[in-house]
Write a protein that holds these residues in place. Structure first.
Motif: not given
Lengths: 262, 218, 217
Positions: B63-85, C74-80
């Motif tokens: 299950s390791l590849d799910r740690i970041f891969q999904l967040d990377f693909e849907d853009g969450s990782l970008d948003l997390l990287a610019t978040s205060p954490i 971004a283009h991607a919304d970061g939604l789950k």
């Protein structure tokens, strides 16, 4: 006061000297210098490696209890020495890349990996060939053998990561981080493996008090072979780094071409 | 930080079998070994700690590849990287979430699976203790491997190649401590070494993993 | 949150895949300002926005801003997909130390959808949820990359309203878009800043072609 001033000048001049050294990290300077030095190193390598091996293979006495097979140490020991030292060299160049961003450094690490892996493989295979008459088995889960197998896996992973990433800078960054972290774990593995199994392998064949291990007759050609292997590594490293630099430049030129087309 | 932990846990549950899959895999590995080795209770009991450790390690890897891969693909990782954490904190929390979903259930289940392997009763507690101290390192090292390969299309296989060699020290000390412990020998040294590796991984690897993530995001 | 933050690009050179794509970009986004980023596809708008957001380092020049004031859309919304609308928003709110999501829900007309898993939303509804995320970050500077993709006319109007409210409070927005949002906005065309391959400071690969030939072969 005057004391401090002198100190200041000394530090500066030392800094300047260091800067002069770093200039060779510039690809252009590196290409120029390495191109000039390379033939000499090739010559030196031939002058040590070939006589060293011939001496070792044909002009050393057969050991009473080992027989002829002992002569494989002239390949086995140098390649094993290189296998470890090349990884250390990759660690150093990776750190230089991470800290100072010198491209030649990153490319040298990339160029060294395949050589290091080959050396590890040679050490493993010659070890297996030697192990059969010595211990009656090709392979034993002895700490040294196991450590080399693990080192081989680290080389494999490092090279696979380089191969998988398209952007050369990204690849250099990530492989460098892997190399640093991997080094720590490789060292831990070494201790772990020692802990796990005390093996059959003899202690280090070469150490400062060498008389304890190997007699002079064997030792002198061995040292020569090791120096020869070291020079062989430097030769191959320079050639491969030069190739990598050219490939890298080609990449840059092609990227620029695409851009002016766009 | 807690919000991120809760989210990751929730995602793991809802993705269908967050806990279940790793455990099921672990069960299958423990079931397959006797088929390969034979039903001899003595042999099974002797290799049980090693098999359980290797099984736990592979289940963790799945299950390791799910740690970041999904967040990377849907853009969450970008948003997390610019978040205060800080990114290091994100890595640590995600590794913790991974451990809670895989490492901890494996640790809890190991004694039961040990019974399948004819593990003697002192072995149960030793398996539990070694896995409890060792699996957090597996998740943390895995998060580092996942951070290295997050941008790659088929990173899964490569990640196994990168991560498994890093698991060797934990595996050696963990299995050794369990074997020694259940044989009645002093197992302090390997146990402490393994705990040290776990502590060191948790303390340092978030920085390496965050550095790798930054490189992969740019 | 201090809403009077500004963002300045100072002779910025940005790279894509190691090659400079825009150079000497300079502008300032002041509080209360909306700046529309214009340029054809592939001209480097996304790269510029990512650099401004701090996701990638510039090759030259600098970005003057407090990273804690900037949020990137971004283009991607970061939604789950498996989380509900409310859970998605609540998550991003808590990450940014906020608690109240009602304004975001109402501003983007999501009230009827709060308990629906975002997997069941239409593309436009997902986009609205993604934009609602901007409100719960509580950050004054919005860097938006094609925010109106898959929005219908009514939703575009909702978005424009949200931007108006945001700048009225002293916030600002840099928006890469091709459509007219009906906002009082300044325009920033990145066309003139296209990096000239011949003159660009050589890409961060350090492989300057000048003087290199002599060292070859």
């Amino acid at each position: 006061m005057s004391q401090m001033k002198t100190n200041g000048t000394q530090t500066r001049s030392f800094g300047q000297r260091m800067n002069a050294l770093w200039e060779y990290a510039n690809p252009v300077k590196f290409m120029a210098l390495s191109g000039k030095v390379l033939p000499w190193i090739v010559g030196l390598c031939a002058l040590t490696l070939i006589p060293g091996l011939i001496w070792g293979f044909f002009f050393t006495p057969e050991a009473a209890n080992f027989g002829n097979s002992v002569k494989i140490i002239y390949v086995h020991v140098p390649s094993a020495t290189m296998a470890i030292n090349i990884w250390v060299m990759m660690l150093v160049t990776s750190l230089i890349w991470l800290i100072r961003r010198h491209h030649v450094s990153a490319l040298a690490a990339k160029a060294a990996a395949l050589i290091g892996m080959t050396m590890t493989l040679i050490a493993l295979i010659t070890g297996a060939v030697w192990g059969q008459p010595m211990w009656g088995t090709y392979w034993a889960w002895d700490p040294r053998l196991t450590s080399f197998l693990i080192l081989f896996l680290f080389y494999l992973g490092y090279m696979a990561l380089w191969a998988a990433i398209e952007n050369p800078d990204t690849a250099a960054d990530l492989t460098s981080v892997l190399c640093v972290v991997g080094s720590v774990f490789a060292l831990l593995s070494r201790y772990a493996v020692n802990f796990w199994n005390q093996g059959l392998h003899q202690g280090a064949s070469l150490s400062m008090d060498k008389e304890e291990h190997v007699s002079n007759v064997y030792w002198q050609p061995l040292v020569m072979a090791i120096i020869g292997f070291g020079l062989l590594f430097v030769t191959l490293l320079l050639i491969r780094t030069r190739t990598e630099i050219r490939r890298r430049r080609l990449h840059a030129l092609m990227a620029r071409e695409r851009m002016s087309d766009a | 930080m807690i919000a991120l932990l809760i989210r990751d846990m929730r995602l793991a549950m809802r993705a269908g079998g967050g806990f279940g899959l790793g455990l099921a895999f672990f069960l299958i590995v423990t079931t397959l070994v006797p088929f390969g080795v034979g039903p001899d209770a003595e042999i099974l009991a002797r290799i049980a700690p090693g098999i359980l450790w290797v099984g736990a390690l592979l289940a963790c890897l799945l299950s390791l590849d799910r740690i970041f891969q999904l967040d990377f693909e849907d853009g969450s990782l970008d948003l997390l990287a610019t978040s205060p954490i800080p990114l290091e904190g994100i890595v640590a929390i995600k590794a913790l979430a991974h451990w809670l979903v895989t490492g901890l259930p494996l640790t809890l289940a190991a004694p039961f699976f040990g019974a399948l392997m004819h593990l003697e009763s002192p072995g149960f507690s030793w398996m539990f203790v070694t896995l409890l101290l060792g699996t957090p390192a597996l998740s943390m090292i895995g998060a580092f491997g996942a951070a290295l390969t997050v941008g790659l299309k088929r990173g899964g296989l490569l990640m196994s190649l990168l991560v498994l060699p890093l698991y060797i020290p934990s595996l050696i000390f963990g299995a050794e401590a369990a074997t020694r412990g259940m044989a009645g020998f002093n197992a302090n040294a390997p146990l402490l070494m393994m705990a040290g590796i776990t502590a060191g991984s948790i303390a340092l690897l978030p920085f390496a993993a965050a550095a790798a993530l930054r490189v992969n995001l740019r | 949150m201090d809403f009077s933050a500004s963002l300045t690009a100072d002779t910025l050179t940005v790279t894509r895949g190691g090659v400079p794509i825009l150079q000497n970009v300079s502008f300032t986004l002041s509080p209360g300002q909306v700046l529309i980023l214009r340029g054809p596809n592939g001209s480097g708008k996304t790269t510029l926005l990512r650099t401004l957001a701090g996701l990638q380092p510039p090759l030259a020049g600098r970005v003057v801003s407090d990273p804690e004031t900037v949020t990137y859309g971004a283009h991607a919304d970061g939604l789950k997909a498996t989380l509900s609308v409310e859970e998605n928003l609540q998550f991003w709110a808590s990450v940014h130390g906020q608690t109240d999501i009602t304004q975001a829900v109402e501003g983007f007309n999501l009230a009827g959808l709060v308990h629906r898993p975002s997997a069941n939303l239409s593309a436009g509804q997902k986009r609205r949820l993604g934009l609602a995320r901007l409100l719960v970050t509580g950050r004054p500077i919005w860097l938006l990359d094609e925010p109106t993709v898959s929005l219908d006319v009514a939703s575009v109007a909702l978005f424009a309203d949200a931007v108006r409210t945001h700048v009225a409070k002293g916030g600002s927005a840099l928006i890469a878009t091709h459509i007219d949002l009906g906002l009082k906005a300044d325009s920033f065309d990145i066309g003139p800043y296209k990096a000239d391959p011949a003159k660009a400071p050589d890409s961060n690969d350090g492989f300057d072609t000048d003087g290199f030939e002599g060292a070859y072969l």
